[in-house]
Design a protein around this motif. Structure first.
Motif, mmCIF file in Angstrom:
data_model
loop_
_atom_site.group_PDB
_atom_site.id
_atom_site.type_symbol
_atom_site.label_atom_id
_atom_site.label_comp_id
_atom_site.label_asym_id
_atom_site.label_seq_id
_atom_site.Cartn_x
_atom_site.Cartn_y
_atom_site.Cartn_z
ATOM 1 N N THR A 83 1.054 -1.315 -0.011
ATOM 2 C CA THR A 83 -0.030 -0.065 0.079
ATOM 3 C C THR A 83 0.653 1.233 -0.122
ATOM 4 O OG1 THR A 83 -2.087 -1.014 0.881
ATOM 5 C CG2 THR A 83 -1.763 1.347 1.466
ATOM 6 N N GLY A 87 0.832 4.117 -2.833
ATOM 7 C CA GLY A 87 0.756 5.661 -2.441
ATOM 8 C C GLY A 87 1.688 6.325 -3.029
ATOM 9 N N PRO A 143 -5.011 4.192 -3.343
ATOM 10 C CA PRO A 143 -4.237 5.387 -3.249
ATOM 11 C C PRO A 143 -4.458 6.364 -4.316
ATOM 12 C CG PRO A 143 -3.100 3.615 -2.447
ATOM 13 C CD PRO A 143 -3.880 2.954 -3.190
ATOM 14 N N THR A 347 -11.384 11.045 4.016
ATOM 15 C CA THR A 347 -10.591 11.238 2.731
ATOM 16 C C THR A 347 -11.024 12.732 2.367
ATOM 17 O OG1 THR A 347 -11.531 8.998 2.133
ATOM 18 C CG2 THR A 347 -11.142 10.342 0.421
ATOM 19 N N ALA A 360 -2.095 10.593 -2.242
ATOM 20 C CA ALA A 360 -2.169 9.348 -2.513
ATOM 21 C C ALA A 360 -1.071 8.822 -1.522
ATOM 22 C CB ALA A 360 -1.425 9.120 -3.846
ATOM 23 N N ARG A 361 -0.101 9.519 -1.199
ATOM 24 C CA ARG A 361 1.015 8.840 -0.075
ATOM 25 C C ARG A 361 0.339 8.950 1.317
ATOM 26 N NH1 ARG A 361 6.142 12.027 -1.382
ATOM 27 N NH2 ARG A 361 4.669 13.326 -2.415
ATOM 28 N N TYR A 363 -2.907 9.150 2.148
ATOM 29 C CA TYR A 363 -3.932 8.378 2.170
ATOM 30 C C TYR A 363 -3.413 6.931 2.581
ATOM 31 C CZ TYR A 363 -8.341 5.768 1.277
ATOM 32 O OH TYR A 363 -9.348 4.921 1.071
ATOM 33 N N SER A 364 -2.525 6.352 1.677
ATOM 34 C CA SER A 364 -2.006 5.136 1.731
ATOM 35 C C SER A 364 -1.518 4.650 3.362
ATOM 36 C CB SER A 364 -0.818 4.890 0.885
ATOM 37 O OG SER A 364 0.421 5.485 0.972
#
Length: 424
Positions: A83, A87, A143, A347, A360-361, A363-364
């Protein structure tokens, strides 16, 4: 300057309702978001088919619950392991390209799985290998998808966009549960997995029609990108606190319910039909929560999400009694609703309050916290029941829900996270 009251005429309520509906569906006015939404809906339907179909495929093949556990783990393990890499890739390369590749990989793996099952050539090791590859695709897709949404709709519509995606998932989950059962019973699990494979192809087709480069990509390597994501979360107290809250909640509230709920239903509530009713109520609550989240714009989103999390407490408390099924279904509606509202708020906060090349990072990292905690909680639930008993463990889940929320609400950064006035 204070706003004046609207004219007192009979058309005002209808106009207000129309305005609210327009706000709920505003993201769908963007062509690219409509395309992504259509592909997401198809893929979510397929995703909801797979767990039941894979479970019965393994049981038909070997009849061993141990083998079933191995296959389920093979789906989740690569998501946990990869994951953070996913991300970093989601902020390093064009997100649409990553998601398109992930969909094609999952189309291929599920397609091969279906063919092996339908031809009778499937073996346990082939199912495990294919699920490992499919899980890797998911680790890269999720992600990047959260980051992609920021490029498909305006910032003021992000919460509505996330809510619409949640509504889609909840709706198709309810439909897919019935469809999966019918397909497995009538034509076998292979055909259900074949349908799932086709939904990934549909999703890829819609992604292909999106612009090829929707966000600027960073030039740093993946390892440096992972480090940057961890640093971004660490430097934002509200975000690492929220990540910790999700991890603890998954380990000590949600996971024990998933393990002990079917056990209580089997002993006291009449078995699978009762747990199925509770599960459907949970999904329906998620649908209602998605609708509510399209309209609710709290000025302090983290405070709101934490308070909503308290709606999880009645379900384990009533399971501990155990209460009648009709009371448990009401509690399940509340629990399902809070999950969706909480996830939409979290989110959206990441998308709005972090630079686009960190979404993305970051969130991952949050996602990984929940992913690691869930199997830990499931593994601890059984020994805890052996040591303490079912009722104390479930009452403990309810108590942790309240105590954890109260503790997190004492953190000043939680209250300082505010939405812009025009979005609240």
């Amino acid at each position: 300057m204070p706003r004046s009251d609207p004219p007192a005429d009979v058309d005002a309520p209808a106009e207000v309702r129309a305005g609210r509906v327009a706000g709920m569906v505003a993201p769908l006015r963007a062509k690219d978001f409509r395309r992504y939404y259509a592909g997401h809906t198809a893929s979510a339907f397929g995703d909801a088919l797979t767990p039941l179909a894979i479970a019965f495929a393994v049981l038909h093949l070997t009849g061993s619950p141990v083998d079933l556990g191995i296959v389920v783990l093979s789906t989740r393990l690569p998501i946990i392991v990869l994951t953070l890499v996913g991300g970093a890739a989601g902020d390093r390369f064009p997100r649409r390209t990553i998601m398109l590749a992930a969909d094609l990989v999952r189309f291929a793996t599920h397609g091969v799985t279906a063919v092996l099952l339908l031809t009778g050539a499937a073996q346990l090791w082939t199912l495990v290998a294919l699920q490992l590859v499919a899980g890797a695709g998911t680790a890269f897709f999720n992600p990047a998808a959260v980051g992609l949404v920021t490029s498909l709709t305006a910032k003021e519509h992000l919460q509505a966009a996330n809510s619409l995606l949640s509504i889609s998932r909840s709706t198709v989950s309810i439909l897919a549960l019935g469809t999966a059962g019918a397909l497995v019973a009538l034509v076998g699990p292979g055909w259900a997995i074949a349908v799932d494979a086709l939904t990934f192809l549909v999703s890829a087709a819609f992604l292909y029609r999106l612009p090829g480069r929707l966000a600027a990509a960073r030039q740093e390597g993946l390892l440096a990108g992972i480090g940057g994501g961890l640093t971004a979360v660490r430097r934002r107290t509200w975000l690492w606190v929220w990540t910790g809250h999700i991890a603890v909640a998954n380990a000590f509230v949600v996971s024990p319910i998933l393990v002990l709920g079917p056990y209580v239903a089997d002993l006291h509530l009449g078995g699978a039909p009762a747990w199925s009713a509770i599960g459907i109520a949970y999904a329906a609550g998620g649908l209602a929560g998605g609708v509510a989240a399209t309209r609710w714009r709290p000025a302090r989103p983290m405070v709101a999400a934490l308070l909503v999390f308290l709606l999880m407490a009645p379900l384990p408390a009533l399971l501990a009694v155990p209460a009648p099924v009709w009371q448990l279904t009401i509690a399940a509606v509340l629990a399902g609703g809070q999950v969706v509202v909480h996830n939409v708020m979290q989110t959206t906060a990441v998308q709005r309050h972090l630079p686009d090349d960190l979404v993305a990072r970051a969130y991952s990292v949050t996602l990984l916290g929940g992913l690691v905690a869930a199997p830990l909680g499931m593994a601890l639930a059984g020994p805890a029941v052996t040591l303490l008993g079912t009722r104390p463990v479930l009452l403990g889940c309810a108590a942790i829900t309240v105590v954890l929320t109260a503790a997190i609400l004492l953190v000043p950064a939680v209250w300082r996270l505010r939405e812009p006035a025009e979005m609240a």
